[in-house]
Design a protein around this motif. Sequence first.
Motif, PDB file in Angstrom:
ATOM      1  N   THR A   1      -2.995   7.522   2.399  1.00 56.69           N
ATOM      2  CA  THR A   1      -4.400   7.250   2.686  1.00 56.69           C
ATOM      3  C   THR A   1      -4.766   7.871   4.017  1.00 56.69           C
ATOM      4  O   THR A   1      -3.912   8.310   4.784  1.00 56.69           O
ATOM      5  CB  THR A   1      -4.666   5.739   2.756  1.00 56.69           C
ATOM      6  OG1 THR A   1      -3.834   5.175   3.782  1.00 56.69           O
ATOM      7  CG2 THR A   1      -4.353   5.064   1.439  1.00 56.69           C
TER       8      THR A   1
ATOM      9  N   GLU B   1       0.854  -1.195   0.000  1.00 57.88           N
ATOM     10  CA  GLU B   1       0.000   0.000   0.000  1.00 57.88           C
ATOM     11  C   GLU B   1       0.887   1.241   0.000  1.00 57.88           C
ATOM     12  O   GLU B   1       1.430   1.583   1.023  1.00 57.88           O
ATOM     13  CB  GLU B   1      -0.927   0.000   1.221  1.00 57.88           C
ATOM     14  CG  GLU B   1      -2.073   1.012   1.121  1.00 57.88           C
ATOM     15  CD  GLU B   1      -1.621   2.457   1.321  1.00 57.88           C
ATOM     16  OE1 GLU B   1      -1.910   3.317   0.445  1.00 57.88           O
ATOM     17  OE2 GLU B   1      -0.966   2.738   2.340  1.00 57.88           O
ATOM     18  N   PRO B   2       1.118   1.841  -1.200  1.00 56.21           N
ATOM     19  CA  PRO B   2       0.594   1.470  -2.513  1.00 56.21           C
ATOM     20  C   PRO B   2       1.136   0.102  -2.958  1.00 56.21           C
ATOM     21  O   PRO B   2       2.150  -0.364  -2.442  1.00 56.21           O
ATOM     22  CB  PRO B   2       1.092   2.576  -3.429  1.00 56.21           C
ATOM     23  CG  PRO B   2       1.530   3.681  -2.533  1.00 56.21           C
ATOM     24  CD  PRO B   2       1.935   3.062  -1.255  1.00 56.21           C
ATOM     25  N   TYR B   3       0.462  -0.489  -3.923  1.00 59.33           N
ATOM     26  CA  TYR B   3       0.786  -1.840  -4.361  1.00 59.33           C
ATOM     27  C   TYR B   3       1.828  -1.786  -5.473  1.00 59.33           C
ATOM     28  O   TYR B   3       1.586  -1.223  -6.542  1.00 59.33           O
ATOM     29  CB  TYR B   3      -0.479  -2.532  -4.857  1.00 59.33           C
ATOM     30  CG  TYR B   3      -0.376  -4.032  -4.942  1.00 59.33           C
ATOM     31  CD1 TYR B   3      -0.522  -4.819  -3.813  1.00 59.33           C
ATOM     32  CD2 TYR B   3      -0.143  -4.662  -6.165  1.00 59.33           C
ATOM     33  CE1 TYR B   3      -0.449  -6.204  -3.879  1.00 59.33           C
ATOM     34  CE2 TYR B   3      -0.070  -6.042  -6.247  1.00 59.33           C
ATOM     35  CZ  TYR B   3      -0.221  -6.810  -5.098  1.00 59.33           C
ATOM     36  OH  TYR B   3      -0.144  -8.173  -5.174  1.00 59.33           O
TER      37      TYR B   3
ATOM     38  N   GLY C   1      -0.930  -1.974   4.972  1.00 57.12           N
ATOM     39  CA  GLY C   1      -2.217  -2.102   4.315  1.00 57.12           C
ATOM     40  C   GLY C   1      -2.976  -0.786   4.406  1.00 57.12           C
ATOM     41  O   GLY C   1      -2.488   0.173   4.996  1.00 57.12           O
ATOM     42  N   GLU C   2      -4.164  -0.716   3.820  1.00 56.45           N
ATOM     43  CA  GLU C   2      -4.849  -1.854   3.278  1.00 56.45           C
ATOM     44  C   GLU C   2      -4.366  -2.151   1.870  1.00 56.45           C
ATOM     45  O   GLU C   2      -4.312  -1.257   1.018  1.00 56.45           O
ATOM     46  CB  GLU C   2      -6.370  -1.592   3.270  1.00 56.45           C
ATOM     47  CG  GLU C   2      -7.178  -2.750   2.774  1.00 56.45           C
ATOM     48  CD  GLU C   2      -8.682  -2.567   2.903  1.00 56.45           C
ATOM     49  OE1 GLU C   2      -9.392  -3.410   2.337  1.00 56.45           O
ATOM     50  OE2 GLU C   2      -9.147  -1.602   3.545  1.00 56.45           O
ATOM     51  N   THR C   3      -3.989  -3.412   1.636  1.00 54.57           N
ATOM     52  CA  THR C   3      -3.708  -3.870   0.288  1.00 54.57           C
ATOM     53  C   THR C   3      -4.962  -3.626  -0.559  1.00 54.57           C
ATOM     54  O   THR C   3      -6.067  -3.908  -0.111  1.00 54.57           O
ATOM     55  CB  THR C   3      -3.359  -5.369   0.309  1.00 54.57           C
ATOM     56  OG1 THR C   3      -2.238  -5.572   1.159  1.00 54.57           O
ATOM     57  CG2 THR C   3      -3.065  -5.886  -1.088  1.00 54.57           C
ATOM     58  N   PRO C   4      -4.815  -3.116  -1.765  1.00 52.73           N
ATOM     59  CA  PRO C   4      -6.009  -2.886  -2.591  1.00 52.73           C
ATOM     60  C   PRO C   4      -6.741  -4.192  -2.900  1.00 52.73           C
ATOM     61  O   PRO C   4      -6.118  -5.171  -3.319  1.00 52.73           O
ATOM     62  CB  PRO C   4      -5.437  -2.253  -3.865  1.00 52.73           C
ATOM     63  CG  PRO C   4      -4.111  -1.684  -3.457  1.00 52.73           C
ATOM     64  CD  PRO C   4      -3.590  -2.612  -2.409  1.00 52.73           C
TER      65      PRO C   4
END
Length: 616
Positions: free
Chosen positions: A538, A216-218, A244-247
């Motif tokens: 985020t 996160e970012p991925y 995270g959060e992982t997308p």
Amino acid sequence: MNLKRTLLLSSALLGLGHAVSAQKASPKPTDFHQWAATPPMGWNSWDCYGPTVVEKEVKANADYMASKLKAYGWDYVVVDIRWYVGNDTAHGYNEKNPEYNIDQYGRFTPAPNRFPSAAGGKGFKPLADYMHSKGLKFGIHIMRGVPVEAVKRKLPILGTKVTAADIHTTEGQCNWLHDMYTIVAGKPGAQEYYNSIFELYASWGVDFVKVDDLSEPYHTAEIEMIRKAIDRTGRKIVLSMSPGETPIADAKHAQQHANMWRTVGDFWDSWEQLKEHFEVCERWAPFIMPGSWPDADMLPLGRLGIRAERGDDRMTRFTKDEQYTLMTLWSIFRSPLMFGGDLPSNDAFTLSLLTNKNVLAVHHNSKNNKQLFRNSDAVGWVADDPQTGDKYLALFNAADQKPAAEQDAKWVSSQITRQNTSQTVDIDITGAKKLYLCVRGGTDGTAWDHANWLNPTLTNGDKTLPLTSVTWKDASAGWGKTTVNKSVSGGALTVDGKVYENGIGTHANSVIEYDLPAGYTRFKATVGLDKAAAGQNTGGTLKFLVFTTSPMQAMPPDSARVSVALKDLGLPAGATVQDLWTGKKVGTFTQNFSPFIRRHGAGFYRVSAGGKGKKV
């Protein structure tokens, strides 16, 4: 030991041993999903020691695990962030003058002043050997990318004719720690660099690697390079992706490349964060798969904050009811279990949470785990016991004292975000006896809602009183601890690039309550999102509110019935219920099972078909 001396020593001792082996492909191992057929369980140094853990502390936790927890499935011991920095600091990172330990091929090595067994170029092999001698497994944390220090020095990449400077970009650099640069996939030497570090870790005997700033970012390209690098070592190294959060859109890719990946940011001993996990776990339940586990993050239980990033030395702030909720939800969700507290400091209750065979059986072996219902704050989860056909049932009472409506406030800010970071308040409080400063989460929960009340003052004409000189009656914070003249993360109060000496740092959801001194008629302040949150990718959406009457509604009851129709469990003919936490039989039921569950608490049950009982 200074960097130059460390570099020379590492060059002489590590370079010789790995110059050939690092780029020599090993036989491809079996499918990596088999390496974590059940969710990994262990201890991680982060919640206790932040970036400052030392070898004797790691060994003390390993000794405890071997003697008291290994028999229950706990076996990973993980050294978290910045083990390669000899002079890091608690409650944050030393980025001013870090003493890096790095070898001639741009690979970080353990700081020998913190890990004495690593001296002489031995790396983590002696510590890993210690774990293995006890039947445990050894893990480390790394940051995604190539070290900035290696780029600056143009250190060569093992087995190639290129240097670290040839494979990096400054784009996408981690915004909360600046040790690394992004590696550009496809550049000559890019895959080889990842190959070289994982070959080194394999030679040390590492069993688990947590890669940070990855999901996160991925970072798809670097994830794929890491997967290839692990596979070619031939060693069964579990890959954990963080934070995270992982997308959700990348969930399938994560399943194909990692053993576990984070579903949230850093999770601490905050009920607000724990309650958010009901939505998070429900969202990620469809992606539970043997060998690939959505990771709800560590267990902030026991003794925390000894030298951690967040908070002071303390026992967990979770109540016992909340601790049961945490362990019950993580178990039926089948999250990896990484204990964050200092194991040797455990009390009997904490140990009992980690060694309940009935509960751990759900974590190890259950199938078809999912949320059964959510009726406001009553939550039910269900799973199957594949061996007996029984049902596992987890019931939760997440009821909270509800906040008063915004229209009851004397003042409400607009939505504060990373783009709209501050606002001023100047309101009439004539006749008020109480003052409540409140912060509530915005549109995306309470992630990174670091909130500052800046230069808060009470006035009456020419008379001015700094509110920071008044002792509050009570203060809460959804994460961390409300603090005078510091941000909630312990740094300077900083908003819009300006540092404020006077103010209060807190975190949504928060209420600070004051008994007002007599005679003041106005309250003034600037409110804003702290720099620590404004720089994130985020979160950071919140509202500030000022009340002069209670900002909360009436407290809900201490317990409430949470009811389940047995037919909804596929047991229309009735069932026998066993309490998993106590091991005792609850009773037999024909239609409904409706136990009382304490507020913020949980019940955990095995439900077996059959039995004649009462209608409930």
